[in-house]
Design a protein around this motif. Structure first.
Motif, PDB file in Angstrom:
ATOM      1  N   ILE A 128      39.479   4.038  -0.010  1.00 54.27           N
ATOM      2  CA  ILE A 128      39.638   5.460   0.289  1.00 54.27           C
ATOM      3  C   ILE A 128      38.820   6.277  -0.706  1.00 54.27           C
ATOM      4  N   ALA A 129      37.746   5.655  -1.182  1.00 52.03           N
ATOM      5  CA  ALA A 129      36.859   6.267  -2.180  1.00 52.03           C
ATOM      6  C   ALA A 129      37.691   6.580  -3.422  1.00 52.03           C
ATOM      7  N   GLY A 130      37.517   7.756  -4.007  1.00 55.97           N
ATOM      8  CA  GLY A 130      38.290   8.089  -5.188  1.00 55.97           C
ATOM      9  C   GLY A 130      38.181   7.022  -6.262  1.00 55.97           C
ATOM     10  N   SER A 131      39.300   6.759  -6.929  1.00 56.39           N
ATOM     11  CA  SER A 131      39.301   5.782  -8.018  1.00 56.39           C
ATOM     12  C   SER A 131      39.100   4.363  -7.515  1.00 56.39           C
ATOM     13  N   THR A 132      39.354   4.123  -6.212  1.00 53.54           N
ATOM     14  CA  THR A 132      39.141   2.764  -5.695  1.00 53.54           C
ATOM     15  C   THR A 132      37.660   2.405  -5.654  1.00 53.54           C
ATOM     16  N   ILE A 133      36.797   3.400  -5.486  1.00 59.90           N
ATOM     17  CA  ILE A 133      35.351   3.147  -5.569  1.00 59.90           C
ATOM     18  C   ILE A 133      35.006   2.663  -6.973  1.00 59.90           C
ATOM     19  N   LEU A 134      35.526   3.374  -7.983  1.00 60.61           N
ATOM     20  CA  LEU A 134      35.281   2.970  -9.366  1.00 60.61           C
ATOM     21  C   LEU A 134      35.932   1.628  -9.658  1.00 60.61           C
ATOM     22  N   GLY A 135      37.119   1.407  -9.071  1.00 57.90           N
ATOM     23  CA  GLY A 135      37.802   0.131  -9.253  1.00 57.90           C
ATOM     24  C   GLY A 135      37.025  -1.020  -8.657  1.00 57.90           C
ATOM     25  N   ARG A 136      36.434  -0.807  -7.489  1.00 59.18           N
ATOM     26  CA  ARG A 136      35.611  -1.845  -6.852  1.00 59.18           C
ATOM     27  C   ARG A 136      34.377  -2.157  -7.692  1.00 59.18           C
ATOM     28  N   ILE A 137      33.790  -1.129  -8.297  1.00 55.91           N
ATOM     29  CA  ILE A 137      32.604  -1.335  -9.118  1.00 55.91           C
ATOM     30  C   ILE A 137      32.957  -2.184 -10.342  1.00 55.91           C
ATOM     31  N   LEU A 138      34.081  -1.868 -11.013  1.00 59.20           N
ATOM     32  CA  LEU A 138      34.510  -2.648 -12.172  1.00 59.20           C
ATOM     33  C   LEU A 138      34.863  -4.075 -11.770  1.00 59.20           C
ATOM     34  N   ASN A 139      35.484  -4.231 -10.585  1.00 60.64           N
ATOM     35  CA  ASN A 139      35.833  -5.572 -10.117  1.00 60.64           C
ATOM     36  C   ASN A 139      34.575  -6.389  -9.835  1.00 60.64           C
ATOM     37  N   GLN A 140      33.585  -5.738  -9.250  1.00 63.64           N
ATOM     38  CA  GLN A 140      32.362  -6.437  -8.868  1.00 63.64           C
ATOM     39  C   GLN A 140      31.551  -6.873 -10.079  1.00 63.64           C
ATOM     40  N   TYR A 141      31.507  -6.021 -11.115  1.00 62.35           N
ATOM     41  CA  TYR A 141      30.628  -6.312 -12.242  1.00 62.35           C
ATOM     42  C   TYR A 141      31.353  -6.872 -13.467  1.00 62.35           C
ATOM     43  N   LEU A 142      32.668  -6.603 -13.591  1.00 64.55           N
ATOM     44  CA  LEU A 142      33.404  -7.074 -14.767  1.00 64.55           C
ATOM     45  C   LEU A 142      34.533  -8.036 -14.418  1.00 64.55           C
ATOM     46  N   GLY A 143      34.856  -8.176 -13.108  1.00 62.93           N
ATOM     47  CA  GLY A 143      35.901  -9.101 -12.693  1.00 62.93           C
ATOM     48  C   GLY A 143      37.310  -8.588 -12.928  1.00 62.93           C
ATOM     49  N   ILE A 144      37.472  -7.295 -13.250  1.00 64.08           N
ATOM     50  CA  ILE A 144      38.806  -6.725 -13.460  1.00 64.08           C
ATOM     51  C   ILE A 144      39.494  -6.565 -12.109  1.00 64.08           C
ATOM     52  N   PRO A 145      40.792  -6.973 -11.981  1.00 66.48           N
ATOM     53  CA  PRO A 145      41.490  -6.791 -10.711  1.00 66.48           C
ATOM     54  C   PRO A 145      41.415  -5.343 -10.226  1.00 66.48           C
ATOM     55  N   ILE A 146      41.173  -5.161  -8.933  1.00 71.97           N
ATOM     56  CA  ILE A 146      40.955  -3.812  -8.405  1.00 71.97           C
ATOM     57  C   ILE A 146      42.147  -2.900  -8.674  1.00 71.97           C
ATOM     58  N   GLY A 147      43.374  -3.435  -8.458  1.00 71.98           N
ATOM     59  CA  GLY A 147      44.566  -2.616  -8.677  1.00 71.98           C
ATOM     60  C   GLY A 147      44.660  -2.128 -10.109  1.00 71.98           C
ATOM     61  N   SER A 148      44.346  -2.988 -11.080  1.00 70.00           N
ATOM     62  CA  SER A 148      44.428  -2.619 -12.492  1.00 70.00           C
ATOM     63  C   SER A 148      43.339  -1.611 -12.863  1.00 70.00           C
ATOM     64  N   ALA A 149      42.120  -1.830 -12.359  1.00 68.84           N
ATOM     65  CA  ALA A 149      41.025  -0.908 -12.649  1.00 68.84           C
ATOM     66  C   ALA A 149      41.300   0.467 -12.039  1.00 68.84           C
ATOM     67  N   THR A 150      41.848   0.464 -10.828  1.00 67.73           N
ATOM     68  CA  THR A 150      42.188   1.722 -10.172  1.00 67.73           C
ATOM     69  C   THR A 150      43.272   2.457 -10.944  1.00 67.73           C
ATOM     70  N   LEU A 151      44.259   1.705 -11.450  1.00 65.21           N
ATOM     71  CA  LEU A 151      45.352   2.308 -12.221  1.00 65.21           C
ATOM     72  C   LEU A 151      44.811   3.046 -13.440  1.00 65.21           C
TER      73      LEU A 151
END
Length: 278
Positions: A128-151
């Motif tokens: 839904i864009a927003g922080s989930t876009i940033l969360g997906r980017i961190l997950n893709q490049y750093l391997g951080i779980p999307i839920g945690s990065a979004t939080l």
């Protein structure tokens, strides 16, 4: 291919509906905040009475443009689909306004609904864009779980909202975000996680062929030597989802009941289509 795409669009639409229900029926009536763009949306509504659907569409569209540089085109298009439907659902009139003195109830239910909705949307490769876009980017490049990065990004917006919704509601908002992040991670681990599978068997050729035919992807054979027997025996190595794992276990057992199967969870998998076919 058409059926698979239609299924993804359905899940994203359903997730957008659940997210809108959480905002319109639970969070806003209780005057709770949210994180990321949704948090800015609620703040704009509380202070300036700007419609939530309008703020959601404008701000998320801007973040989606940022995501063009980092995310796949398919993810961007599916995310746009989610943003449009979320804005439509947010614009629908509220049929029943829920009020309660026990504010912990909408906090828990709202967190559960947003977590489930995010799980549906993210598993369908959207956001839904927003922080989930940033969360997906961190997950893709750093391997951080999307839920945690979004939080993390959600809290960056939610905590300063204390000056608008008050200290108690801010604490409840943080709790709601935590519940949402935990459920999102659980949903992704259960339905969208990747598994690394290693199989040691005397029938590696037949098992590899059966797996390849079943999943429509290639597998890798790693050459190994047993220390005790000093005999060479290849290890079958491949990556699949939890859902596919349940499909192939009976196939492996049918080919070789004595096969040794090792499974491991992985946080992130990146590869080109060519490599996945090897």
């Amino acid at each position: 291919m058409i059926i698979k795409t239609a299924r993804k669009l359905f899940y994203i639409t359903l997730g957008s509906l659940l997210y809108a229900i959480s905002i319109n029926y639970l969070l806003i009536p209780t005057r709770l905040g949210e994180g990321g763009v949704t948090g800015l949306t609620t703040i704009a509504f509380y202070t300036l009475q700007i419609p939530t659907y309008l703020t959601n569409f404008v701000l998320n569209s801007i973040l989606l443009l940022i995501g063009l540089k980092y995310l796949k085109r398919k993810t961007i298009l599916l995310s746009l689909w989610a943003i449009i439907w979320l804005s439509i659902f947010l614009k629908l009139p509220v049929i029943y306004t829920y009020h309660t003195q026990q504010t912990i109830i909408p906090t828990i239910v709202g967190g559960a609904l947003t977590g489930i909705s995010m799980g549906l949307i993210l598993n369908a490769e959207g956001s839904i864009a927003g922080s989930t876009i940033l969360g997906r980017i961190l997950n893709q490049y750093l391997g951080i779980p999307i839920g945690s990065a979004t939080l993390f990004f959600d809290l960056a917006v939610a905590i300063p909202s204390v000056f608008i919704i008050g200290f108690e509601n801010t604490i409840l908002t943080v709790l709601e975000l935590y519940i949402s992040a935990k459920i999102t991670n659980i949903a992704l681990e259960r339905f969208g996680s990747k598994k690394v599978i290693q199989i040691i068997s005397s029938h590696s050729s037949s098992i590899s062929q059966a797996i390849s035919d079943s999943l429509g992807q290639g597998v890798t054979l790693l050459q190994a030597t047993g220390f005790y027997s000093q005999s060479a025996k290849p290890i079958i190595y491949f990556v699949c989802t939890s859902k596919n794992l349940a499909r192939i276990i009976p196939i492996i057992a049918a080919a070789d009941p004595a096969a040794l199967i090792i499974t491991e969870n992985v946080r992130s998998v990146r590869a080109t289509e060519i490599y996945r076919l090897l």
